[in-house]
Design a protein around this motif. Structure first.
Motif, short mmCIF file in Angstrom:
data_model
loop_
_atom_site.label_atom_id
_atom_site.label_comp_id
_atom_site.label_asym_id
_atom_site.label_seq_id
_atom_site.Cartn_x
_atom_site.Cartn_y
_atom_site.Cartn_z
N GLY A 10 -15.47 86.93 41.29
CA GLY A 10 -15.75 86.38 42.62
C GLY A 10 -17.06 85.62 42.62
N LEU A 14 -16.44 82.37 41.30
CA LEU A 14 -15.81 81.53 42.31
C LEU A 14 -16.86 80.78 43.13
CD1 LEU A 14 -13.18 80.66 43.74
CD2 LEU A 14 -13.44 82.67 45.20
N SER A 15 -18.00 81.42 43.33
CA SER A 15 -19.09 80.77 44.07
C SER A 15 -19.57 79.50 43.38
CB SER A 15 -20.28 81.72 44.21
OG SER A 15 -19.93 82.81 45.02
N LEU A 17 -17.20 76.57 44.85
CA LEU A 17 -17.02 76.38 46.29
C LEU A 17 -17.87 75.20 46.77
CD1 LEU A 17 -16.93 80.06 47.49
CD2 LEU A 17 -15.03 78.49 47.22
#
Length: 132
Positions: free
Chosen positions: A115, A118-119, A122
């Motif tokens: 996760g 994932l940053s 973004l």
């Protein structure tokens, strides 16, 4: 509908950042047992490494929440998470319920590490972008 898609990355940043910052403070509260486990697992200089790790965890989490240096903060948390999960949750050394518990925690921590990755991709960088 556009507002939902625009704010989704901000929510993701906030949740991932909160996770790391929260568990940094959690680790302060559980200082003694964590140092004992680190010493038991022969982690060198646990009294030095633990405060560095906690500071890193809290600071990177806060940076991700506020969109400041998000990519660097997220990238720095990935190896941190992997090292911590291999030290504290070696499920392969256990049997039965203890193995299942450590496996679950291992997978959950690896997932939050992903996760954090994932940053990195973004598009929205800060909460200020949402207000403008």
């Amino acid at each position: 509908m556009d507002a939902v898609f625009f704010s989704l990355p901000l929510i993701i940043h906030a949740l991932i950042g909160f996770y790391f910052a929260f568990f940094g403070f959690w680790n302060i509260y559980h200082w003694v047992p964590i140092v004992e486990v680190m010493a038991q697992k022969r982690v060198p200089m646990p009294y030095l490494l633990l405060p560095i790790g906690i500071t890193w965890q809290i600071l990177a989490g806060i940076l991700i929440i506020f969109g400041i240096g998000t990519k660097l903060a997220a990238l720095s948390l990935v190896p941190f998470t992997l090292v911590a999960v291999f030290i504290f949750h070696p499920f392969w050394k256990y049997r039965g319920e203890l193995c299942a518990l450590n496996f679950s925690i291992f997978v959950a921590n690896c997932t939050i590490g992903l996760g954090a990755l994932l940053s990195l991709v973004l598009p929205v960088s800060s909460f200020a972008d949402l207000l403008s």
